[in-house]
Every structure is written in structure tokens, then in C-alpha cells.
Design a protein around this motif. Structure first.
Motif, PDB file in Angstrom:
ATOM      1  N   ARG A 139       0.841  -1.195   0.000  1.00 53.64           N
ATOM      2  CA  ARG A 139       0.000   0.000   0.000  1.00 53.64           C
ATOM      3  C   ARG A 139       0.875   1.242   0.000  1.00 53.64           C
ATOM      4  O   ARG A 139       1.980   1.245   0.549  1.00 53.64           O
ATOM      5  N   GLU A 140       0.349   2.305  -0.598  1.00 49.42           N
ATOM      6  CA  GLU A 140       1.094   3.558  -0.650  1.00 49.42           C
ATOM      7  C   GLU A 140       1.360   4.062   0.765  1.00 49.42           C
ATOM      8  O   GLU A 140       0.491   4.002   1.637  1.00 49.42           O
ATOM      9  N   ILE A 141       2.604   4.528   0.978  1.00 47.12           N
ATOM     10  CA  ILE A 141       3.024   5.060   2.278  1.00 47.12           C
ATOM     11  C   ILE A 141       3.710   6.403   2.057  1.00 47.12           C
ATOM     12  O   ILE A 141       4.129   6.714   0.941  1.00 47.12           O
ATOM     13  N   PRO A 142       3.872   7.185   3.122  1.00 45.54           N
ATOM     14  CA  PRO A 142       4.658   8.412   2.986  1.00 45.54           C
ATOM     15  C   PRO A 142       6.096   8.073   2.605  1.00 45.54           C
ATOM     16  O   PRO A 142       6.608   6.996   2.915  1.00 45.54           O
ATOM     17  N   ALA A 143       6.754   9.004   1.937  1.00 46.25           N
ATOM     18  CA  ALA A 143       8.141   8.802   1.520  1.00 46.25           C
ATOM     19  C   ALA A 143       9.026   8.494   2.725  1.00 46.25           C
ATOM     20  O   ALA A 143       8.940   9.163   3.753  1.00 46.25           O
ATOM     21  N   TYR A 144       9.839   7.485   2.620  1.00 45.86           N
ATOM     22  CA  TYR A 144      10.784   7.106   3.673  1.00 45.86           C
ATOM     23  C   TYR A 144      12.218   7.467   3.279  1.00 45.86           C
ATOM     24  O   TYR A 144      13.149   7.263   4.065  1.00 45.86           O
ATOM     25  N   CYS A 145      12.388   7.990   2.062  1.00 48.74           N
ATOM     26  CA  CYS A 145      13.692   8.409   1.568  1.00 48.74           C
ATOM     27  C   CYS A 145      13.453   9.441   0.470  1.00 48.74           C
ATOM     28  O   CYS A 145      12.313   9.689   0.087  1.00 48.74           O
ATOM     29  N   ALA A 146      14.533  10.022  -0.010  1.00 49.68           N
ATOM     30  CA  ALA A 146      14.408  11.043  -1.053  1.00 49.68           C
ATOM     31  C   ALA A 146      15.389  10.736  -2.177  1.00 49.68           C
ATOM     32  O   ALA A 146      16.429  10.118  -1.957  1.00 49.68           O
ATOM     33  N   GLY A 147      15.047  11.169  -3.361  1.00 49.63           N
ATOM     34  CA  GLY A 147      15.925  10.986  -4.507  1.00 49.63           C
ATOM     35  C   GLY A 147      15.228  11.452  -5.762  1.00 49.63           C
ATOM     36  O   GLY A 147      13.998  11.601  -5.788  1.00 49.63           O
ATOM     37  N   PRO A 148      15.988  11.651  -6.816  1.00 51.10           N
ATOM     38  CA  PRO A 148      15.410  12.220  -8.034  1.00 51.10           C
ATOM     39  C   PRO A 148      14.419  11.300  -8.757  1.00 51.10           C
ATOM     40  O   PRO A 148      13.590  11.775  -9.515  1.00 51.10           O
ATOM     41  N   TYR A 149      14.485   9.997  -8.517  1.00 47.62           N
ATOM     42  CA  TYR A 149      13.623   9.063  -9.240  1.00 47.62           C
ATOM     43  C   TYR A 149      12.544   8.461  -8.351  1.00 47.62           C
ATOM     44  O   TYR A 149      11.864   7.520  -8.753  1.00 47.62           O
ATOM     45  N   ILE A 150      12.388   8.983  -7.163  1.00 46.91           N
ATOM     46  CA  ILE A 150      11.410   8.456  -6.212  1.00 46.91           C
ATOM     47  C   ILE A 150      10.140   9.289  -6.316  1.00 46.91           C
ATOM     48  O   ILE A 150      10.124  10.457  -5.944  1.00 46.91           O
ATOM     49  N   GLU A 151       9.087   8.660  -6.838  1.00 49.28           N
ATOM     50  CA  GLU A 151       7.822   9.369  -7.014  1.00 49.28           C
ATOM     51  C   GLU A 151       6.698   8.798  -6.159  1.00 49.28           C
ATOM     52  O   GLU A 151       5.713   9.485  -5.904  1.00 49.28           O
ATOM     53  N   ILE A 152       6.831   7.539  -5.737  1.00 46.96           N
ATOM     54  CA  ILE A 152       5.811   6.908  -4.912  1.00 46.96           C
ATOM     55  C   ILE A 152       6.479   5.808  -4.088  1.00 46.96           C
ATOM     56  O   ILE A 152       7.425   5.171  -4.550  1.00 46.96           O
ATOM     57  N   CYS A 153       5.996   5.634  -2.869  1.00 41.76           N
ATOM     58  CA  CYS A 153       6.536   4.600  -1.974  1.00 41.76           C
ATOM     59  C   CYS A 153       5.414   3.680  -1.555  1.00 41.76           C
ATOM     60  O   CYS A 153       4.252   4.087  -1.414  1.00 41.76           O
ATOM     61  N   TYR A 154       5.788   2.426  -1.323  1.00 39.80           N
ATOM     62  CA  TYR A 154       4.832   1.391  -0.884  1.00 39.80           C
ATOM     63  C   TYR A 154       5.419   0.682   0.325  1.00 39.80           C
ATOM     64  O   TYR A 154       6.647   0.626   0.493  1.00 39.80           O
ATOM     65  N   GLY A 155       4.547   0.081   1.126  1.00 40.04           N
ATOM     66  CA  GLY A 155       4.979  -0.701   2.263  1.00 40.04           C
ATOM     67  C   GLY A 155       4.037  -1.866   2.509  1.00 40.04           C
ATOM     68  O   GLY A 155       2.882  -1.862   2.053  1.00 40.04           O
ATOM     69  N   LYS A 156       4.542  -2.848   3.244  1.00 39.90           N
ATOM     70  CA  LYS A 156       3.751  -4.026   3.585  1.00 39.90           C
ATOM     71  C   LYS A 156       4.314  -4.642   4.848  1.00 39.90           C
ATOM     72  O   LYS A 156       5.531  -4.836   4.958  1.00 39.90           O
ATOM     73  N   HIS A 157       3.421  -4.965   5.789  1.00 35.79           N
ATOM     74  CA  HIS A 157       3.825  -5.736   6.963  1.00 35.79           C
ATOM     75  C   HIS A 157       3.893  -7.198   6.546  1.00 35.79           C
ATOM     76  O   HIS A 157       3.002  -7.700   5.848  1.00 35.79           O
ATOM     77  N   LEU A 158       4.936  -7.873   6.975  1.00 37.99           N
ATOM     78  CA  LEU A 158       5.101  -9.275   6.630  1.00 37.99           C
ATOM     79  C   LEU A 158       4.432 -10.149   7.681  1.00 37.99           C
ATOM     80  O   LEU A 158       4.665  -9.932   8.885  1.00 37.99           O
ATOM     81  N   PRO A 159       3.642 -11.116   7.254  1.00 34.83           N
ATOM     82  CA  PRO A 159       3.036 -12.023   8.238  1.00 34.83           C
ATOM     83  C   PRO A 159       4.117 -12.873   8.902  1.00 34.83           C
ATOM     84  O   PRO A 159       5.157 -13.149   8.306  1.00 34.83           O
ATOM     85  N   LEU A 160       3.858 -13.262  10.119  1.00 40.05           N
ATOM     86  CA  LEU A 160       4.829 -14.101  10.856  1.00 40.05           C
ATOM     87  C   LEU A 160       4.890 -15.491  10.289  1.00 40.05           C
ATOM     88  O   LEU A 160       4.084 -16.013   9.666  1.00 40.05           O
TER      89      LEU A 160
END
Length: 160
Positions: A139-160
């Protein structure tokens, strides 16, 4: 016709060829023209791929009927979070379920490294990759890093 995916050193001939093809595709799409050999060399120089080895990360290669067809990497960002990077399937092998298997393996490898969450950044024009990630629960998340080619960030919790 079968897939075999496994961790592999980032500097084997197969891994290097896949990394070059990955950079060629993303750079060519960004620049809207074919990347030159020199541009690919420059893009890969000092790109931090050496961190994609345990305990700081992992690199995997997928082969379809023995032919190098896919790759992906993990980079540990902190004790519980890993970044997906260099996820790539050569065009001739797309549509053969390799991308799904690749993400599943990368998620298992991330758990083995101690990650409970995966994050990634990409560009908006890489619509196929974005669709793959969303299909796998990212799912889309707020940016966790910066850079010229970073336009969208995603994240996912991993099941145990």
C-alpha cells in the motif's frame, strides 16, 4: 517449463546481466530513449549492490527453464525494515508467474533477515511494477527516503 528462484551473489554473470538489463530498462523508460552502454555502466557504478548480501541484504535470481530471467534485492534499512530493490523480469519472461514467485521469495528472505516490514520506492511510469506490488498487498506510504527518481513509496507488513 519451470521457475527456479534462489539467493545468488550479485556479481555472478547471470546476476550482472540481469542488473544491466534492469538499469537499461528503467533508464531508457525514464529518458524516453535507449540508454547507452556508458550510461548503464555509470548507473551501476557505486550503486551499493554490495550491501545486498547477508546480514545487510540479499540478492536473488530467477531462472525459467535454466535461463536467467528475473532478479530482485533486499536491503535492511534498520532492525525490522527492509527495502525491495532491483525487482526485474526480462520482458520475454513476463506473464509466466515469475514476478509473483519472485516477490514471495523476497518476502521469505526478508523475514530470514529479521524484517517484519518491507518498503519500496518507484516511479509513477513503472505501472506494471506498481500493479504487481498492489496485487501483493503493498500500500502507498509516505516517503521514507528522497531521490530524483522516487515518485511513490509502498509498504507491507510481513506475516509471521
Amino acid at each position: 517449463m519451470t521457475w527456479h528462484l534462489a539467493p545468488e551473489a550479485f556479481d555472478t554473470a547471470a546476476a550482472t546481466g540481469l542488473r544491466r538489463d534492469y538499469y537499461d530498462e528503467v533508464a531508457s523508460r525514464y529518458w524516453k530513449r535507449p540508454a547507452t552502454t556508458e550510461e548503464i555502466d555509470e548507473g551501476l557504478a557505486g550503486d551499493g549492490v554490495e550491501l545486498l548480501t547477508p546480514p545487510t541484504g540479499q540478492f536473488v535470481v530467477g531462472r525459467f527453464d535454466g535461463e536467467a530471467a528475473a532478479c530482485g534485492g533486499l536491503l535492511m534499512l534498520d532492525s525490522g525494515r527492509a527495502e525491495l530493490t532491483r525487482v526485474f523480469l526480462r520482458p520475454a519472461f513476463r506473464g509466466k508467474k515469475g514476478a509473483d514467485l519472485l516477490l514471495e521469495l523476497l518476502e521469505r528472505e526478508a523475514r530470514l533477515l529479521g524484517a517484519s516490514r518491507l518498503v519500496l520506492n518507484t516511479r509513477l511510469d513503472l505501472v506494471e511494477a506498481r500493479s504487481l506490488y498492489v496485487r501483493h498487498g503493498y500500500r502507498e506510504i509516505p516517503a521514507y527516503c528522497a531521490g530524483p527518481y522516487i515518485e511513490i513509496c509502498y509498504g507491507k507488513h510481513l506475516p509471521l
